[in-house]
Write a protein that holds these residues in place. Structure first.
Motif, PDB file in Angstrom:
ATOM      1  N   PHE A  43       0.861  -1.178   0.000  1.00 30.44           N
ATOM      2  CA  PHE A  43       0.000   0.000   0.000  1.00 30.44           C
ATOM      3  C   PHE A  43       0.897   1.227   0.000  1.00 30.44           C
ATOM      4  CE2 PHE A  43       0.513  -1.661   4.260  1.00 30.44           C
ATOM      5  CZ  PHE A  43       0.948  -0.561   4.988  1.00 30.44           C
ATOM      6  N   GLY A  44       0.306   2.363  -0.336  1.00 31.10           N
ATOM      7  CA  GLY A  44       1.084   3.575  -0.530  1.00 31.10           C
ATOM      8  C   GLY A  44       1.784   4.073   0.716  1.00 31.10           C
ATOM      9  N   ALA A  46       3.195   7.025   3.277  1.00 37.29           N
ATOM     10  CA  ALA A  46       2.556   8.222   3.819  1.00 37.29           C
ATOM     11  C   ALA A  46       2.970   9.444   3.003  1.00 37.29           C
ATOM     12  CB  ALA A  46       2.947   8.412   5.277  1.00 37.29           C
ATOM     13  N   TRP A  50       1.194  14.131   5.720  1.00 32.53           N
ATOM     14  CA  TRP A  50       0.944  13.310   6.910  1.00 32.53           C
ATOM     15  C   TRP A  50       1.880  13.755   8.033  1.00 32.53           C
ATOM     16  CZ3 TRP A  50      -2.446  10.152   9.091  1.00 32.53           C
ATOM     17  CH2 TRP A  50      -2.028   9.326  10.140  1.00 32.53           C
ATOM     18  N   GLY A  76      -2.235   5.634  10.437  1.00 27.52           N
ATOM     19  CA  GLY A  76      -2.165   6.173   9.084  1.00 27.52           C
ATOM     20  C   GLY A  76      -2.113   5.075   8.036  1.00 27.52           C
ATOM     21  N   ARG A  80      -4.896   4.068   4.967  1.00 26.02           N
ATOM     22  CA  ARG A  80      -4.551   3.985   3.540  1.00 26.02           C
ATOM     23  C   ARG A  80      -4.940   2.654   2.917  1.00 26.02           C
ATOM     24  NH1 ARG A  80       0.053   6.267   5.683  1.00 26.02           N
ATOM     25  NH2 ARG A  80       1.427   4.502   5.199  1.00 26.02           N
ATOM     26  N   TRP A 114      -4.867  17.746   3.936  1.00 23.60           N
ATOM     27  CA  TRP A 114      -5.007  17.307   2.541  1.00 23.60           C
ATOM     28  C   TRP A 114      -5.529  18.456   1.680  1.00 23.60           C
ATOM     29  CZ3 TRP A 114      -9.910  15.505   0.140  1.00 23.60           C
ATOM     30  CH2 TRP A 114      -9.719  14.973  -1.128  1.00 23.60           C
ATOM     31  N   GLU A 123      -4.686  10.722  -3.175  1.00 23.67           N
ATOM     32  CA  GLU A 123      -4.706  10.595  -1.712  1.00 23.67           C
ATOM     33  C   GLU A 123      -6.133  10.667  -1.167  1.00 23.67           C
ATOM     34  OE1 GLU A 123      -2.025   9.741  -0.470  1.00 23.67           O
ATOM     35  OE2 GLU A 123      -0.468  10.476  -1.814  1.00 23.67           O
ATOM     36  N   TRP A 125      -7.809   8.557   0.042  1.00 23.84           N
ATOM     37  CA  TRP A 125      -7.980   7.717   1.231  1.00 23.84           C
ATOM     38  C   TRP A 125      -8.268   8.555   2.477  1.00 23.84           C
ATOM     39  CZ3 TRP A 125      -4.682   8.845   5.165  1.00 23.84           C
ATOM     40  CH2 TRP A 125      -3.491   9.498   4.849  1.00 23.84           C
ATOM     41  N   VAL A 126      -7.941   9.843   2.395  1.00 20.52           N
ATOM     42  CA  VAL A 126      -8.211  10.734   3.531  1.00 20.52           C
ATOM     43  C   VAL A 126      -9.696  10.702   3.896  1.00 20.52           C
ATOM     44  CG1 VAL A 126      -8.233  13.165   4.246  1.00 20.52           C
ATOM     45  CG2 VAL A 126      -6.218  12.210   3.093  1.00 20.52           C
ATOM     46  N   ASN A 128     -11.418   8.210   4.060  1.00 20.83           N
ATOM     47  CA  ASN A 128     -11.657   7.054   4.934  1.00 20.83           C
ATOM     48  C   ASN A 128     -11.713   7.470   6.398  1.00 20.83           C
ATOM     49  OD1 ASN A 128     -11.576   5.499   2.651  1.00 20.83           O
ATOM     50  ND2 ASN A 128      -9.547   4.633   3.026  1.00 20.83           N
TER      51      ASN A 128
END
Length: 523
Positions: A43-44, A46, A50, A76, A80, A114, A123, A125-126, A128
């Motif tokens: 997975f990506g 940070a 961040w 974190g 993600r 963000w 990004e 995913w923020v 989430n």
């Protein structure tokens, strides 16, 4: 996924057909896998924004201790993880272990970072964090952004925001989502919100209208629909007017223009908390009021009926909505026929036009609805008008004093209403039709809309054409619109009138409301 949907026995049955023990062992190993082990191998990393050490740090609910740096980095990483198959189990554990307020603050500060960093879609995913840790305050702040994003060319981001509101799932979040579904200047976003509401309603095995009944927040009011604000030595009781605007009364019952400032003898901490509570109440009530008033007026025009138990629970018995319910005349319908007109008193009981107690039937054939003026006997109109005047009850919308209209004999034989052909009206007023149950038609080249439509309860459609049309990305491009024909008929595949029908097919109430809307438009 199949096992989670209740098909585990079927999976085991199919695996047994292979008659190989290893297949059953492998299947059971998969089904028994620890949810904490269900995360991607890669997975990506940070991103640069961040920087959790400078944000509100989550704290454990058990002892108030802040999470260490290593835990923040793990949090974190979990945020993600893709959420295509649901929220990662570790995030649920974090939510259970930490205090909600600090998690919400942490999530919003992450979201703000963000935003400051340019809101790179890679990004996303923020979101989430807002889905998992968001609350009513996050829903309010996010809704303001969702409404503005399409205007900046960020339709996809706004739709992602709708998913966050749905995931937060509180009554306030649902109400805000429903507000976008009913009123926003970007049709694409509005349609996405309507589809989201439809999906939520379907998942709960109800219609969108039934969902609307159930998502009105009670704002923390007591069973009588009031709220006590405590200053210590002094208390103030909150009530609501016909527009759901809150007001306060002092201990002697006198209505005050505003909540008073604390006095030297008051408890400073209680007074400060009461003032904040009242401020938030006014904000939330303002967001709810327009939706609820419009909802009940549309219900009257569409002749929506409620079962007795539903009416008593979600309308007459709702701490907030009851303030509107008690200012309207309701019809009791038995087998679809109006049996009596009643009002709801402050205690939740029913009284008739003579202000005498009315015993409401409980049979399956009994329904309750906002009675339209054209349905009411003239004697009841006069009697309820006097009762409301005696009790100093203002109505939330025109009911007893509603203007009514009728089609002419020539119009009844036609499929078009031509009274307003060529009438020039302000563009803003045409857009205001959406507050009266109309919808903008399908946009065409250059995002122009040239039609507004209104659905009838028999599935047919009324369509109003305008020129030069409204450019939805620049609604003030044309100050005025010229009204063209009003058509009536069946709904075509593009949401427009397809096969025309004579206006005589409109029932008297629908015809009156159509003329009333157009009369307002050309006033």
């Amino acid at each position: 996924m199949m096992a989670g949907a209740g098909h585990e026995a079927l999976l085991i049955e199919v695996a047994a057909r292979y008659q190989q023990p290893a297949v059953l062992v492998a299947l059971r190993a998969m089904l028994n896998q620890d949810p904490l082990d269900l995360f991607p191998a890669k997975f990506g990393a940070a991103p640069a924004f961040w920087t959790p050490h400078s944000w509100t740090r989550p704290r454990l609910a058990s002892n108030g201790k802040a999470l260490p740096d290593a835990a923040l980095d793990a949090l974190g990483a979990m945020l993600r993880f893709p959420q295509t198959e649901g929220v990662y189990a570790g995030l649920d554990q974090v939510r259970q272990a930490c205090t909600p307020a600090c998690l919400t603050a942490f999530a919003w500060e992450l979201f703000c970072e963000w935003q400051e960093d340019g809101m790179d879609s890679k990004e996303n995913w923020v979101f989430n964090a807002l889905r998992v840790f968001g609350d009513d305050d996050v829903a309010r702040k996010l809704t303001a952004l969702i409404r503005s994003w399409p205007g900046a060319g960020q339709h996809a981001r706004a739709v992602a925001g709708l998913d966050v509101l749905a995931a937060i799932g509180t009554d306030t979040a649902m109400l805000l989502l429903n507000g976008i579904a009913h009123r926003v200047k970007f049709k694409g976003l509005q349609e996405s919100a309507r589809e989201k509401i439809r999906q939520i309603a379907e998942a709960r095995n109800m219609t969108a209208e039934e969902l609307e009944d159930r998502i009105v927040p009670d704002l923390g009011l007591d069973d009588d629909g009031a709220l006590l604000l405590d200053f210590g030595p002094r208390q103030f009781r909150v009530g609501f007017d016909e527009t759901l605007k809150p007001y306060v009364r002092d201990q002697d019952g006198a209505r005050l223009a505003e909540l008073p400032k604390p006095k030297p003898g008051d408890d400073a901490e209680l007074a400060r908390a009461a003032a904040e509570r009242y401020k938030l109440l006014k904000k939330d009530a303002r967001a709810i009021a327009a939706q609820q008033v419009l909802r009940l007026e549309v219900a009257m025009c569409a002749r929506r009926r409620w079962q007795t138990v539903v009416f008593n629970t979600f309308l007459a018995g709702h701490p907030l909505v009851r303030h509107l319910v008690q200012r309207l005349v309701w019809g009791v319908y038995v087998d679809g026929r109006l049996e009596s007109c009643v009002r709801v008193d402050p205690d939740g009981g029913f009284t008739n036009a003579g202000d005498d107690a009315y015993a409401l039937g409980t049979g399956d054939d009994v329904r309750i609805g906002v009675v339209h003026l054209l349905e009411m006997p003239a004697a009841d109109v006069a009697a309820f008008g006097q009762l409301f005047a005696d009790y100093e009850l203002m109505q939330p919308f025109a009911q007893l004093g509603r203007d009514t209209y009728a089609l002419t004999s020539a119009e009844l034989a036609s499929d078009r209403l031509q009274r307003w052909d060529g009438v020039v009206v302000p563009t803003g007023r045409v857009l205001g039709l959406t507050n009266r149950g109309w919808r903008r038609g399908r946009t065409q080249e250059h995002s122009y809309a040239w039609e507004f439509t209104k659905a009838c309860d028999d599935g047919r459609l009324v369509e109003l054409s305008i020129t030069p049309g409204i450019m939805l990305t620049l609604t003030d491009e044309h100050d005025e619109q010229t009204l063209k024909q009003v058509s009536f008929g069946s709904t075509g595949r593009h949401g427009r009138v397809d096969k025309s029908a004579p206006l005589a097919a409109l029932d008297p109430i629908a015809a009156s409301e159509l003329i009333r809307d157009l009369q307002w438009l050309g006033a």
